[in-house]
Scaffold this motif. Structure first.
Motif, PDB file in Angstrom:
ATOM      1  N   VAL A   1       0.915  -0.685  -0.341  1.00  0.00           N
ATOM      2  CA  VAL A   1      -0.265   0.160  -0.044  1.00  0.00           C
ATOM      3  C   VAL A   1       1.145   1.462  -0.126  1.00  0.00           C
ATOM      4  O   VAL A   1       1.552   1.196   0.896  1.00  0.00           O
ATOM      5  CB  VAL A   1      -1.327   0.174   1.439  1.00  0.00           C
ATOM      6  CG1 VAL A   1      -2.033   1.376   1.291  1.00  0.00           C
ATOM      7  CG2 VAL A   1      -2.141  -1.234   1.101  1.00  0.00           C
ATOM      8  N   ARG A   2       0.626   2.233  -1.511  1.00  0.00           N
ATOM      9  CA  ARG A   2       1.899   3.224  -1.686  1.00  0.00           C
ATOM     10  C   ARG A   2       0.976   4.108  -0.681  1.00  0.00           C
ATOM     11  O   ARG A   2      -0.337   4.275  -0.538  1.00  0.00           O
ATOM     12  CB  ARG A   2       1.935   3.289  -2.865  1.00  0.00           C
ATOM     13  CG  ARG A   2       2.251   2.241  -2.785  1.00  0.00           C
ATOM     14  CD  ARG A   2       3.204   2.786  -4.477  1.00  0.00           C
ATOM     15  NE  ARG A   2       3.735   2.126  -5.832  1.00  0.00           N
ATOM     16  CZ  ARG A   2       2.920   1.182  -6.126  1.00  0.00           C
ATOM     17  NH1 ARG A   2       1.846   1.686  -6.769  1.00  0.00           N
ATOM     18  NH2 ARG A   2       3.818   0.216  -7.056  1.00  0.00           N
ATOM     19  N   ASP A   3       1.754   5.059  -0.318  1.00  0.00           N
ATOM     20  CA  ASP A   3       1.606   6.066  -0.187  1.00  0.00           C
ATOM     21  C   ASP A   3       0.170   7.087  -0.320  1.00  0.00           C
ATOM     22  O   ASP A   3      -0.711   7.961   0.313  1.00  0.00           O
ATOM     23  CB  ASP A   3       2.308   8.163   0.815  1.00  0.00           C
ATOM     24  CG  ASP A   3       2.885   7.332   1.744  1.00  0.00           C
ATOM     25  OD1 ASP A   3       2.916   6.042   2.309  1.00  0.00           O
ATOM     26  OD2 ASP A   3       4.780   7.458   1.840  1.00  0.00           O
ATOM     27  N   ASN A   4       0.123   7.570  -1.995  1.00  0.00           N
ATOM     28  CA  ASN A   4      -0.734   7.554  -2.843  1.00  0.00           C
ATOM     29  C   ASN A   4      -1.854   7.535  -2.783  1.00  0.00           C
ATOM     30  O   ASN A   4      -3.000   7.719  -2.670  1.00  0.00           O
ATOM     31  CB  ASN A   4      -0.275   8.332  -4.036  1.00  0.00           C
ATOM     32  CG  ASN A   4       0.063   6.606  -4.538  1.00  0.00           C
ATOM     33  OD1 ASN A   4       0.021   5.638  -4.067  1.00  0.00           O
ATOM     34  ND2 ASN A   4       0.976   7.610  -5.999  1.00  0.00           N
ATOM     35  N   GLY A   5      -2.125   6.063  -1.921  1.00  0.00           N
ATOM     36  CA  GLY A   5      -3.518   4.930  -1.778  1.00  0.00           C
ATOM     37  C   GLY A   5      -3.332   4.392  -2.236  1.00  0.00           C
ATOM     38  O   GLY A   5      -4.431   2.812  -2.651  1.00  0.00           O
ATOM     39  N   THR A   6      -2.821   4.146  -3.234  1.00  0.00           N
ATOM     40  CA  THR A   6      -2.641   2.793  -4.691  1.00  0.00           C
ATOM     41  C   THR A   6      -2.286   1.675  -3.780  1.00  0.00           C
ATOM     42  O   THR A   6      -1.488   1.680  -2.927  1.00  0.00           O
ATOM     43  CB  THR A   6      -1.876   3.483  -5.800  1.00  0.00           C
ATOM     44  OG1 THR A   6      -0.545   3.445  -5.344  1.00  0.00           O
ATOM     45  CG2 THR A   6      -2.335   4.306  -6.892  1.00  0.00           C
ATOM     46  N   VAL A   7      -2.590   0.441  -4.248  1.00  0.00           N
ATOM     47  CA  VAL A   7      -2.467  -0.571  -4.402  1.00  0.00           C
ATOM     48  C   VAL A   7      -2.001  -1.560  -4.624  1.00  0.00           C
ATOM     49  O   VAL A   7      -2.296  -1.453  -6.222  1.00  0.00           O
ATOM     50  CB  VAL A   7      -3.175  -1.704  -3.414  1.00  0.00           C
ATOM     51  CG1 VAL A   7      -2.778  -3.239  -2.668  1.00  0.00           C
ATOM     52  CG2 VAL A   7      -3.816  -0.724  -2.070  1.00  0.00           C
ATOM     53  N   LYS A   8      -0.471  -2.390  -4.492  1.00  0.00           N
ATOM     54  CA  LYS A   8      -0.007  -3.706  -5.820  1.00  0.00           C
ATOM     55  C   LYS A   8       0.031  -4.116  -5.204  1.00  0.00           C
ATOM     56  O   LYS A   8       0.533  -4.963  -3.908  1.00  0.00           O
ATOM     57  CB  LYS A   8       1.394  -2.670  -5.679  1.00  0.00           C
ATOM     58  CG  LYS A   8       2.729  -3.286  -6.776  1.00  0.00           C
ATOM     59  CD  LYS A   8       3.424  -3.271  -7.014  1.00  0.00           C
ATOM     60  CE  LYS A   8       4.142  -3.866  -8.563  1.00  0.00           C
ATOM     61  NZ  LYS A   8       5.951  -3.563  -8.512  1.00  0.00           N
ATOM     62  N   THR A   9      -0.461  -5.203  -5.584  1.00  0.00           N
ATOM     63  CA  THR A   9      -0.679  -6.850  -5.040  1.00  0.00           C
ATOM     64  C   THR A   9       0.071  -7.919  -6.615  1.00  0.00           C
ATOM     65  O   THR A   9      -0.043  -8.271  -7.406  1.00  0.00           O
ATOM     66  CB  THR A   9      -1.813  -7.428  -5.433  1.00  0.00           C
ATOM     67  OG1 THR A   9      -2.692  -7.160  -4.714  1.00  0.00           O
ATOM     68  CG2 THR A   9      -2.060  -8.718  -4.661  1.00  0.00           C
ATOM     69  N   GLU A  10       1.489  -8.701  -6.115  1.00  0.00           N
ATOM     70  CA  GLU A  10       1.858  -9.372  -6.791  1.00  0.00           C
ATOM     71  C   GLU A  10       1.737 -10.528  -6.185  1.00  0.00           C
ATOM     72  O   GLU A  10       1.829 -10.811  -5.146  1.00  0.00           O
ATOM     73  CB  GLU A  10       3.656  -9.110  -6.259  1.00  0.00           C
ATOM     74  CG  GLU A  10       3.881  -7.378  -7.266  1.00  0.00           C
ATOM     75  CD  GLU A  10       5.432  -7.553  -7.013  1.00  0.00           C
ATOM     76  OE1 GLU A  10       6.584  -8.338  -7.517  1.00  0.00           O
ATOM     77  OE2 GLU A  10       5.914  -6.616  -6.872  1.00  0.00           O
ATOM     78  N   THR A  11       1.747 -11.280  -6.750  1.00  0.00           N
ATOM     79  CA  THR A  11       1.668 -12.891  -6.982  1.00  0.00           C
ATOM     80  C   THR A  11       1.968 -14.232  -7.223  1.00  0.00           C
ATOM     81  O   THR A  11       2.412 -14.225  -8.855  1.00  0.00           O
ATOM     82  CB  THR A  11       0.005 -14.036  -6.381  1.00  0.00           C
ATOM     83  OG1 THR A  11      -0.903 -12.819  -6.476  1.00  0.00           O
ATOM     84  CG2 THR A  11      -0.561 -14.896  -6.244  1.00  0.00           C
ATOM     85  N   ARG A  12       2.827 -15.064  -6.887  1.00  0.00           N
ATOM     86  CA  ARG A  12       3.819 -16.062  -7.861  1.00  0.00           C
ATOM     87  C   ARG A  12       3.094 -17.283  -6.408  1.00  0.00           C
ATOM     88  O   ARG A  12       3.118 -17.591  -5.653  1.00  0.00           O
ATOM     89  CB  ARG A  12       5.216 -15.538  -7.232  1.00  0.00           C
ATOM     90  CG  ARG A  12       5.532 -14.366  -7.349  1.00  0.00           C
ATOM     91  CD  ARG A  12       7.676 -14.830  -7.731  1.00  0.00           C
ATOM     92  NE  ARG A  12       7.856 -15.938  -8.370  1.00  0.00           N
ATOM     93  CZ  ARG A  12       9.423 -15.832  -8.111  1.00  0.00           C
ATOM     94  NH1 ARG A  12       9.722 -14.996  -7.768  1.00  0.00           N
ATOM     95  NH2 ARG A  12       9.682 -16.659  -9.459  1.00  0.00           N
TER      96      ARG A  12
END
Length: 105
Positions: free
Chosen positions: A39-50
């Motif tokens: 979860v970044r400061d600007n509110g975006t969420v990045k999800t990585e799945t392996r």
């Protein structure tokens, strides 16, 4: 001057690291699957799945490990046999040398 530059570099790196946001890693030990959510400061969420290993991949990995263990065991047996052979050859050479001296005398 050098200290000021080092201090500025440290502040820059710590700021960049802080800006990354919160990171949560979830790992399933049974399958090896791993999911990382940031979860970044600007509110975006990045999800990585392996995903973990497939059934074929797991069999290949197990085979590789079995071959590695068997190779180590075989290597130890060969080394021990070579040591025993070397000792026997030395003993035989010593016996031949002693016999040769007896014949000459």
């Amino acid at each position: 001057m050098k200290k000021i530059i080092m201090l500025l570099a440290a502040v820059a790196f710590s700021t960049a690291a802080f800006a990354q946001g919160d990171k949560v890693v979830v790992k399933d030990d049974a399958t090896g699957a791993k999911s990382t959510t940031t979860v970044r400061d600007n509110g975006t969420v990045k999800t990585e799945t392996r995903t973990g290993r497939t059934e074929a991949g797991e069999k290949a990995y197990n085979t590789k490990e079995d071959v590695k263990v068997a190779g180590k065991k075989a290597g130890n047996k060969v080394e021990r046999g070579a040591k025993k052979t070397g000792k026997a050859v030395k003993k035989g050479a010593k016996a031949v040398k002693n016999k040769a001296e007896d014949v000459v005398d």
